[in-house]
Design a protein around this motif. Structure first.
Motif, mmCIF file in Angstrom:
data_model
loop_
_atom_site.group_PDB
_atom_site.id
_atom_site.type_symbol
_atom_site.label_atom_id
_atom_site.label_comp_id
_atom_site.label_asym_id
_atom_site.label_seq_id
_atom_site.Cartn_x
_atom_site.Cartn_y
_atom_site.Cartn_z
ATOM 1 N N ALA A 224 57.074 11.183 29.484
ATOM 2 C CA ALA A 224 58.133 10.514 28.733
ATOM 3 C C ALA A 224 57.775 10.419 27.251
ATOM 4 O O ALA A 224 56.712 9.961 26.865
ATOM 5 C CB ALA A 224 58.368 9.119 29.304
ATOM 6 N N GLY A 225 58.697 10.845 26.430
ATOM 7 C CA GLY A 225 58.503 10.758 24.989
ATOM 8 C C GLY A 225 57.658 11.851 24.391
ATOM 9 O O GLY A 225 57.500 11.907 23.164
ATOM 10 N N MET A 226 57.067 12.738 25.231
ATOM 11 C CA MET A 226 56.222 13.809 24.693
ATOM 12 C C MET A 226 57.062 14.932 24.115
ATOM 13 O O MET A 226 58.121 15.262 24.619
ATOM 14 C CB MET A 226 55.328 14.385 25.793
ATOM 15 N N VAL A 227 56.597 15.506 23.062
ATOM 16 C CA VAL A 227 57.242 16.678 22.488
ATOM 17 C C VAL A 227 56.303 17.850 22.697
ATOM 18 O O VAL A 227 55.204 17.888 22.148
ATOM 19 C CB VAL A 227 57.523 16.499 20.986
ATOM 20 N N MET A 228 56.733 18.802 23.506
ATOM 21 C CA MET A 228 55.891 19.959 23.820
ATOM 22 C C MET A 228 56.497 21.215 23.211
ATOM 23 O O MET A 228 57.477 21.742 23.707
ATOM 24 C CB MET A 228 55.765 20.140 25.340
ATOM 25 N N ARG A 229 55.933 21.681 22.129
ATOM 26 C CA ARG A 229 56.413 22.926 21.538
ATOM 27 C C ARG A 229 55.999 24.105 22.404
ATOM 28 O O ARG A 229 54.841 24.286 22.723
ATOM 29 C CB ARG A 229 55.835 23.104 20.133
ATOM 30 N N GLY A 230 56.988 24.876 22.747
ATOM 31 C CA GLY A 230 56.707 26.034 23.581
ATOM 32 C C GLY A 230 56.373 25.681 25.006
ATOM 33 O O GLY A 230 55.860 26.513 25.743
ATOM 34 N N GLY A 231 56.697 24.423 25.424
ATOM 35 C CA GLY A 231 56.361 24.002 26.772
ATOM 36 C C GLY A 231 57.055 24.821 27.844
ATOM 37 O O GLY A 231 56.533 24.974 28.942
ATOM 38 N N SER A 232 58.241 25.336 27.531
ATOM 39 C CA SER A 232 58.981 26.099 28.534
ATOM 40 C C SER A 232 58.227 27.351 28.961
ATOM 41 O O SER A 232 58.426 27.860 30.053
ATOM 42 C CB SER A 232 60.356 26.494 27.985
ATOM 43 N N ARG A 233 57.332 27.854 28.105
ATOM 44 C CA ARG A 233 56.572 29.052 28.473
ATOM 45 C C ARG A 233 55.627 28.761 29.628
ATOM 46 O O ARG A 233 55.220 29.664 30.348
ATOM 47 C CB ARG A 233 55.799 29.574 27.259
ATOM 48 N N VAL A 234 55.248 27.480 29.784
ATOM 49 C CA VAL A 234 54.398 27.083 30.900
ATOM 50 C C VAL A 234 55.243 26.609 32.071
ATOM 51 O O VAL A 234 54.985 26.951 33.224
ATOM 52 C CB VAL A 234 53.428 25.958 30.462
ATOM 53 N N VAL A 235 56.278 25.822 31.781
ATOM 54 C CA VAL A 235 57.084 25.203 32.819
ATOM 55 C C VAL A 235 57.881 26.235 33.611
ATOM 56 O O VAL A 235 57.922 26.212 34.840
ATOM 57 C CB VAL A 235 58.039 24.161 32.199
ATOM 58 N N ARG A 236 58.514 27.161 32.945
ATOM 59 C CA ARG A 236 59.418 28.095 33.620
ATOM 60 C C ARG A 236 58.722 28.962 34.667
ATOM 61 O O ARG A 236 59.230 29.097 35.784
ATOM 62 C CB ARG A 236 60.136 28.965 32.583
ATOM 63 N N PRO A 237 57.557 29.555 34.361
ATOM 64 C CA PRO A 237 56.899 30.340 35.416
ATOM 65 C C PRO A 237 56.527 29.519 36.634
ATOM 66 O O PRO A 237 56.597 30.014 37.772
ATOM 67 C CB PRO A 237 55.648 30.886 34.708
ATOM 68 N N ILE A 238 56.144 28.259 36.428
ATOM 69 C CA ILE A 238 55.780 27.399 37.561
ATOM 70 C C ILE A 238 56.999 27.140 38.433
ATOM 71 O O ILE A 238 56.940 27.240 39.663
ATOM 72 C CB ILE A 238 55.180 26.070 37.051
ATOM 73 N N VAL A 242 57.429 28.389 42.432
ATOM 74 C CA VAL A 242 57.691 27.479 43.543
ATOM 75 C C VAL A 242 59.000 27.847 44.240
ATOM 76 O O VAL A 242 59.094 27.873 45.464
ATOM 77 C CB VAL A 242 57.729 26.010 43.049
ATOM 78 N N LEU A 243 60.027 28.163 43.451
ATOM 79 C CA LEU A 243 61.318 28.540 44.033
ATOM 80 C C LEU A 243 61.218 29.838 44.822
ATOM 81 O O LEU A 243 61.835 29.981 45.882
ATOM 82 C CB LEU A 243 62.367 28.686 42.924
ATOM 83 N N ALA A 244 60.454 30.788 44.316
ATOM 84 C CA ALA A 244 60.298 32.067 45.018
ATOM 85 C C ALA A 244 59.614 31.866 46.360
ATOM 86 O O ALA A 244 60.013 32.452 47.384
ATOM 87 C CB ALA A 244 59.498 33.039 44.157
ATOM 88 N N ILE A 245 58.577 31.009 46.395
ATOM 89 C CA ILE A 245 57.869 30.726 47.648
ATOM 90 C C ILE A 245 58.809 30.053 48.645
ATOM 91 O O ILE A 245 58.870 30.410 49.830
ATOM 92 C CB ILE A 245 56.632 29.847 47.387
ATOM 93 N N LEU A 246 59.569 29.057 48.158
ATOM 94 C CA LEU A 246 60.495 28.355 49.041
ATOM 95 C C LEU A 246 61.573 29.297 49.563
ATOM 96 O O LEU A 246 61.924 29.277 50.745
ATOM 97 C CB LEU A 246 61.137 27.186 48.302
ATOM 98 N N PHE A 247 62.119 30.124 48.676
ATOM 99 C CA PHE A 247 63.185 31.054 49.064
ATOM 100 C C PHE A 247 62.685 31.988 50.163
ATOM 101 O O PHE A 247 63.372 32.214 51.171
ATOM 102 C CB PHE A 247 63.641 31.852 47.844
#
Length: 258
Positions: A224-238, A242-247
């Motif tokens: 909460a309240g954190m600003v992560m520059r370029g965080g999506s580059r880490v978040v999106r692959p994760i 997970v979705l690919a494994i579940l699918f």
């Protein structure tokens, strides 16, 4: 509703993913794309997984919401009516989900997972600052967005926070900070009503949800309240992993191969 304590191997799979999903959710929304698949990967039936996920998400969201409230990012005159709409709509969505048999609901999940992931991961840029709009009109627009997202949250859930942020920015013309504050209140309301509806129907594993809630709180407080520059580059692959494994797991189960 299971009354037994969860097996340790379930906790080893679930708790780190709940922490990670909650951390992501507090920053940008969409953490449910990690946490709900985590429950499903542990072998919980779909309705029970959604109800238990609602519990840990509700507790974690309450803590991150509190941080936004203390920081003065919540306009109660706008947030309360929208939250009331979200709360009522989520009850309807949860009841609708329980009308579907488990087998058919898994088919729905197979369709929803990739669609929601694509919409969430392709989120557009948000307004940097809130634009002028008559307050009454903005309140009405926020209620409409909350109604739509509340039904979805009660029925399924993952991505609701992101959809709320996008909707409030696009239609209510709120800036990114104001979006975040109002979204937490609205999302918390839909989580509470969705969880209550599913729990009363026996579709929540309280013991497992209680343990997962501790990790959800930790993730939300850290994010909460954190600003992560370029965080999506880490978040999106994760999220995609997970979705690919579940699918794959769900497809194999439906084909009788797992």
């Amino acid at each position: 509703m299971p009354l037994s304590l969860p097996d340790p191997h379930i906790l080893l799979i679930l708790c780190p993913l709940v922490f990670l999903g909650s951390f992501v959710d507090a920053i940008a929304g969409g953490g449910g794309l990690i946490t709900l698949p985590a429950y499903l990967l542990c072998g919980l039936p779909a309705h029970l997984a959604i109800g238990t996920n609602k519990m840990s998400s509700m507790v974690g969201t309450a803590f991150s919401c509190g941080r936004f409230v203390r920081s003065g990012y919540v306009d109660w005159g706008l947030a309360v009516p929208a939250a009331a709409c979200s709360l009522a709509a989520s009850v309807g969505g949860a009841r609708l989900s329980m009308l579907l048999p488990e087998e058919r609901f898994r088919v729905v999940l197979m369709v929803l997972l990739p669609v929601v992931a694509a919409l969430t991961l392709r989120r557009r840029a948000l307004l940097p600052a809130t634009e002028e709009m008559p307050r009454g009109r903005r309140r009405a627009v926020m209620c409409c967005v909350a109604l739509a997202c509340g039904v979805y949250d009660g029925f399924y859930g993952p991505g609701t926070g992101t959809f709320l942020i996008l909707g409030l920015s696009a239609f209510a013309r709120l800036g990114v900070t104001d979006c975040a504050g109002q979204t937490k209140v609205i999302n918390l309301a839909s989580n509470v009503s969705g969880f209550a509806t599913l729990a009363l129907a026996g579709q929540s594993w309280i013991a497992l949800g209680a343990v997962a809630s501790a990790f959800s709180v930790a993730g939300h407080l850290l994010g909460a309240g954190m600003v992560m520059r370029g965080g999506s580059r880490v978040v999106r692959p994760i999220i995609l992993l997970v979705l690919a494994i579940l699918f794959a797991k769900t497809a194999l189960e439906m084909a009788g191969l797992a």
